[in-house]
Design a protein around this motif. Structure first.
Motif, PDB file in Angstrom:
ATOM      1  N   SER A 172       0.856   5.711   0.464  1.00 19.39           N
ATOM      2  CA  SER A 172       0.152   6.949   0.812  1.00 19.39           C
ATOM      3  C   SER A 172       0.076   7.829  -0.420  1.00 19.39           C
ATOM      4  CB  SER A 172       0.891   7.675   1.926  1.00 19.39           C
ATOM      5  OG  SER A 172       2.029   8.334   1.396  1.00 19.39           O
ATOM      6  N   SER A 188       0.838  -1.201   0.000  1.00 21.70           N
ATOM      7  CA  SER A 188       0.000   0.000   0.000  1.00 21.70           C
ATOM      8  C   SER A 188       0.869   1.246   0.000  1.00 21.70           C
ATOM      9  CB  SER A 188      -0.920   0.007   1.215  1.00 21.70           C
ATOM     10  OG  SER A 188      -0.151   0.103   2.405  1.00 21.70           O
ATOM     11  N   THR A 225      -8.826   2.773  -1.153  1.00 23.00           N
ATOM     12  CA  THR A 225      -9.616   2.503   0.053  1.00 23.00           C
ATOM     13  C   THR A 225      -9.283   3.572   1.085  1.00 23.00           C
ATOM     14  OG1 THR A 225      -7.871   1.105   0.941  1.00 23.00           O
ATOM     15  CG2 THR A 225      -9.535   0.030  -0.412  1.00 23.00           C
ATOM     16  N   ARG A 226      -9.947   3.463   2.237  1.00 21.85           N
ATOM     17  CA  ARG A 226      -9.720   4.485   3.254  1.00 21.85           C
ATOM     18  C   ARG A 226      -9.399   3.837   4.600  1.00 21.85           C
ATOM     19  NH1 ARG A 226     -11.244  10.213   1.896  1.00 21.85           N
ATOM     20  NH2 ARG A 226     -11.790  10.007  -0.303  1.00 21.85           N
ATOM     21  N   ARG A 227      -8.483   4.476   5.304  1.00 16.69           N
ATOM     22  CA  ARG A 227      -8.294   4.136   6.712  1.00 16.69           C
ATOM     23  C   ARG A 227      -8.696   5.397   7.448  1.00 16.69           C
ATOM     24  NH1 ARG A 227      -2.925   1.652   7.712  1.00 16.69           N
ATOM     25  NH2 ARG A 227      -2.157   3.736   7.185  1.00 16.69           N
ATOM     26  N   GLY A 228      -9.933   5.383   7.962  1.00 23.16           N
ATOM     27  CA  GLY A 228     -10.476   6.611   8.509  1.00 23.16           C
ATOM     28  C   GLY A 228     -10.752   7.556   7.358  1.00 23.16           C
ATOM     29  N   GLN A 229     -10.113   8.680   7.388  1.00 25.86           N
ATOM     30  CA  GLN A 229     -10.274   9.645   6.312  1.00 25.86           C
ATOM     31  C   GLN A 229      -9.206   9.488   5.232  1.00 25.86           C
ATOM     32  OE1 GLN A 229     -13.021  11.255   5.761  1.00 25.86           O
ATOM     33  NE2 GLN A 229     -12.696  13.375   6.428  1.00 25.86           N
ATOM     34  N   THR A 230      -8.066   8.980   5.637  1.00 25.33           N
ATOM     35  CA  THR A 230      -6.932   9.028   4.708  1.00 25.33           C
ATOM     36  C   THR A 230      -6.969   7.906   3.673  1.00 25.33           C
ATOM     37  OG1 THR A 230      -5.300   7.626   5.770  1.00 25.33           O
ATOM     38  CG2 THR A 230      -5.703   9.768   6.774  1.00 25.33           C
ATOM     39  N   ARG A 231      -6.552   8.242   2.484  1.00 31.17           N
ATOM     40  CA  ARG A 231      -6.590   7.319   1.358  1.00 31.17           C
ATOM     41  C   ARG A 231      -5.437   6.320   1.419  1.00 31.17           C
ATOM     42  NH1 ARG A 231      -9.703  11.447  -2.052  1.00 31.17           N
ATOM     43  NH2 ARG A 231      -9.155  12.992  -0.505  1.00 31.17           N
ATOM     44  N   ILE A 232      -5.744   5.089   1.090  1.00 30.78           N
ATOM     45  CA  ILE A 232      -4.734   4.045   0.968  1.00 30.78           C
ATOM     46  C   ILE A 232      -4.749   3.533  -0.459  1.00 30.78           C
ATOM     47  CG2 ILE A 232      -3.908   1.862   1.888  1.00 30.78           C
ATOM     48  CD1 ILE A 232      -4.133   3.781   4.070  1.00 30.78           C
ATOM     49  N   SER A 241      -3.516   0.885  -3.356  1.00 32.76           N
ATOM     50  CA  SER A 241      -3.021  -0.476  -3.538  1.00 32.76           C
ATOM     51  C   SER A 241      -1.990  -0.517  -4.669  1.00 32.76           C
ATOM     52  CB  SER A 241      -4.183  -1.398  -3.873  1.00 32.76           C
ATOM     53  OG  SER A 241      -4.718  -1.027  -5.128  1.00 32.76           O
TER      54      SER A 241
END
Lengths: 136, 136
Positions: B9, B7, B36-43, B45
């Motif tokens: 950032s 993954s 995808t998202r972890r909370g608000q932040t974009r991840i 792939s």
DNA sequence: GAGGAAGTTTACGTTAACGTAAAGCAAAAA
DNA sequence: TTTTTGCTTTACGTTAACGTAAACTTCCTC
């Protein structure tokens, strides 16, 4: 092979190249074309017609009008200039050549992807056909 | 050849491909990326990373983001769809292939023009040198 | 716990390459 | 002579692909 015509009206050029007169005037505005005038109306030479071809070709390659204009002046002003100037031109030429080489690579890659997509597509169609076969 | 990372950032991608984070978010907005998202932040792939490559490649070929998005959905949705749909896809594929072929021709022409310009440029430089020779 | 560093959303600004409408001249056709 | 046809300038509108700024969380560090 006698030249078809010596001069063209703006609408002749427009219909031949399938662009609007607006675009042609815009190209002039941006310094890409330099038609002469009879009174107010623009007269385009065979040279201008050639330029139109080059403009559209450049656009198909994703060049901006500014870049195309630069290539034109590069072409026009090559024979003159100081040594510094000439070396700069060589620089630009090599730069453009590198861009084209990159584009060739890019095209090859995309072609491979299209091959792939087409194969998958064809397979899916075959699948459908064999299913129909069974059903009959 | 183990995959470097699973993954990324947004700023990792940005610096790797030398674009701004603004652009990357814009591509998502236009439906080209789907992190995808972890909370608000974009991840992002590895798949997203591949897409970034494809986006930039498409741009170098002068494709619009909309066209690139269409090529992506073409790629993603090929295996499914009705026969009508599949035939339409084949249509689009052939269309794109024709565009690329045209670009290849265009590139060849421009390369010839660059050859020509370079030759003239080189001649002019030679001319300068022989003049210097005489003067010495 | 005060302050970065990196992420977010919202929103207005900008450039390129024209589109489109308004208003007018000028020659040819009706 | 009126009207149409083709050309002109002027100027505001539009789309794509971001840039840029503001205001806000969240986490890490000192």
């Amino acid at each position: 092979m006698a030249p078809k015509q010596n001069s063209y009206s703006i609408s002749e050029l427009a219909s031949e190249f399938d662009v609007t007169t607006r675009s042609i005037r815009f190209y002039e505005d941006q310094g890409l074309l330099h038609p002469t005038r009879r009174g107010q109306t623009r007269i385009y030479s065979r040279q201008d017609r050639v330029r139109m071809k080059l403009i559209l070709r450049g656009k198909r390659l994703g060049f901006s009008l500014a870049e195309i204009r630069d290539l034109f002046s590069l072409w026009d002003e090559t024979p003159s200039g100081s040594q510094k100037q000439l070396n700069l031109l060589m620089e630009i030429i090599h730069q453009k050549r590198a861009e084209l080489d990159q584009q060739l690579k890019d095209i090859a890659m995309v072609q491979l992807e299209l091959d792939n997509a087409e194969r998958r597509c064809r397979d899916a169609l075959d699948e459908l056909r064999t299913q129909k076969q069974k059903a009959s």
